[in-house]
Design a protein around this motif. Sequence first.
Motif, PDB file in Angstrom:
ATOM      1  N   UNK A 109       0.849  -1.193   0.000  1.00  0.00           N
ATOM      2  CA  UNK A 109       0.000   0.000   0.000  1.00  0.00           C
ATOM      3  C   UNK A 109       0.883   1.242   0.000  1.00  0.00           C
ATOM      4  N   UNK A 110       0.439   2.282  -0.690  1.00  0.00           N
ATOM      5  CA  UNK A 110       1.243   3.495  -0.773  1.00  0.00           C
ATOM      6  C   UNK A 110       0.351   4.708  -0.970  1.00  0.00           C
ATOM      7  N   UNK A 111       0.393   5.631  -0.011  1.00  0.00           N
ATOM      8  CA  UNK A 111      -0.330   6.884  -0.173  1.00  0.00           C
ATOM      9  C   UNK A 111       0.293   7.721  -1.287  1.00  0.00           C
ATOM     10  N   UNK A 112       1.603   7.672  -1.431  1.00  0.00           N
ATOM     11  CA  UNK A 112       2.251   8.474  -2.468  1.00  0.00           C
ATOM     12  C   UNK A 112       1.943   7.939  -3.868  1.00  0.00           C
ATOM     13  N   UNK A 113       1.701   6.648  -3.987  1.00  0.00           N
ATOM     14  CA  UNK A 113       1.345   6.066  -5.289  1.00  0.00           C
ATOM     15  C   UNK A 113      -0.165   5.882  -5.429  1.00  0.00           C
ATOM     16  N   UNK A 114      -0.928   6.304  -4.407  1.00  0.00           N
ATOM     17  CA  UNK A 114      -2.400   6.256  -4.423  1.00  0.00           C
ATOM     18  C   UNK A 114      -2.926   4.842  -4.672  1.00  0.00           C
ATOM     19  N   UNK A 115      -2.363   3.862  -3.957  1.00  0.00           N
ATOM     20  CA  UNK A 115      -2.791   2.484  -4.167  1.00  0.00           C
ATOM     21  C   UNK A 115      -2.923   1.746  -2.835  1.00  0.00           C
ATOM     22  N   UNK A 116      -3.971   0.932  -2.751  1.00  0.00           N
ATOM     23  CA  UNK A 116      -4.181   0.011  -1.642  1.00  0.00           C
ATOM     24  C   UNK A 116      -4.505  -1.339  -2.268  1.00  0.00           C
ATOM     25  N   UNK A 117      -3.882  -2.398  -1.766  1.00  0.00           N
ATOM     26  CA  UNK A 117      -4.132  -3.743  -2.264  1.00  0.00           C
ATOM     27  C   UNK A 117      -5.076  -4.482  -1.332  1.00  0.00           C
ATOM     28  N   UNK A 118      -5.961  -5.275  -1.909  1.00  0.00           N
ATOM     29  CA  UNK A 118      -6.905  -6.052  -1.118  1.00  0.00           C
ATOM     30  C   UNK A 118      -6.239  -7.243  -0.447  1.00  0.00           C
ATOM     31  N   UNK A 119      -5.017  -7.589  -0.859  1.00  0.00           N
ATOM     32  CA  UNK A 119      -4.312  -8.769  -0.344  1.00  0.00           C
ATOM     33  C   UNK A 119      -5.183 -10.013  -0.472  1.00  0.00           C
ATOM     34  N   UNK A 120      -5.796 -10.124  -1.631  1.00  0.00           N
ATOM     35  CA  UNK A 120      -6.641 -11.253  -1.966  1.00  0.00           C
ATOM     36  C   UNK A 120      -6.500 -11.443  -3.475  1.00  0.00           C
ATOM     37  N   UNK A 121      -6.114 -12.622  -3.893  1.00  0.00           N
ATOM     38  CA  UNK A 121      -5.854 -12.859  -5.317  1.00  0.00           C
ATOM     39  C   UNK A 121      -7.084 -13.279  -6.102  1.00  0.00           C
ATOM     40  N   UNK A 122      -8.234 -13.351  -5.464  1.00  0.00           N
ATOM     41  CA  UNK A 122      -9.477 -13.637  -6.179  1.00  0.00           C
ATOM     42  C   UNK A 122     -10.047 -12.340  -6.742  1.00  0.00           C
ATOM     43  N   UNK A 123     -10.646 -12.461  -7.912  1.00  0.00           N
ATOM     44  CA  UNK A 123     -11.299 -11.298  -8.502  1.00  0.00           C
ATOM     45  C   UNK A 123     -12.523 -10.945  -7.679  1.00  0.00           C
ATOM     46  N   UNK A 124     -12.790  -9.664  -7.502  1.00  0.00           N
ATOM     47  CA  UNK A 124     -13.941  -9.227  -6.722  1.00  0.00           C
ATOM     48  C   UNK A 124     -15.124  -8.874  -7.614  1.00  0.00           C
ATOM     49  N   UNK A 125     -14.843  -8.288  -8.773  1.00  0.00           N
ATOM     50  CA  UNK A 125     -15.904  -7.758  -9.624  1.00  0.00           C
ATOM     51  C   UNK A 125     -16.217  -8.735 -10.745  1.00  0.00           C
ATOM     52  N   UNK A 126     -17.488  -8.942 -10.993  1.00  0.00           N
ATOM     53  CA  UNK A 126     -17.919  -9.828 -12.077  1.00  0.00           C
ATOM     54  C   UNK A 126     -17.695  -9.151 -13.416  1.00  0.00           C
TER      55      UNK A 126
END
Length: 164
Positions: A109-126
């Motif tokens: 996760x990085x505030x400077x890169x504006x990214x947070x990871x779900x730490x889950x390798x399964x797709x969430x969105x259909x």
Amino acid sequence: MRIRLVATTAVAAGALTALSAVPAQAAEYDSALKIRGIQYDAPGSDSNRCSGGNTAEEYLTIKNYSRSTTVNLKGYVVKDAAGNKFTFTASHTLQPGDYVKLRGGNGTDSDTRNVVYRDNCNFMWNNDKDTIYVYKPSGARADVHSYTRSGSDPDRNGYITYHG
């Protein structure tokens, strides 16, 4: 009598101005955090392997549309129609106009890169249709959008923009 009416009108107008200033700020905060867009179908063939998969290419962009309010994402919840959910457990501060990409897979996760990871390798969105919900820490809904591949994504690139 006219003087009294004018004075009463001025007082009433002042009271209305004071009352309307507070709800305007509250309304801005209530609607500050919105879904900017979603890459619901990761480019390429779907592979949810943690090593070499493409779940990190599936992401939801959440933006702070406020002009003056900073929002801490800690406690916010993102869900889909099936009940899959992600809770922001760490502090991630979004300044006015700032955004974060909530990505699948694992990463730093990085505030400077504006990214947070779900730490889950399964797709969430259909890939065909889904509904995205964003809830505040209080449990109140911050935003919701439904999509279908055929109705919401005319160029069929797997990305949909909301709230411009």
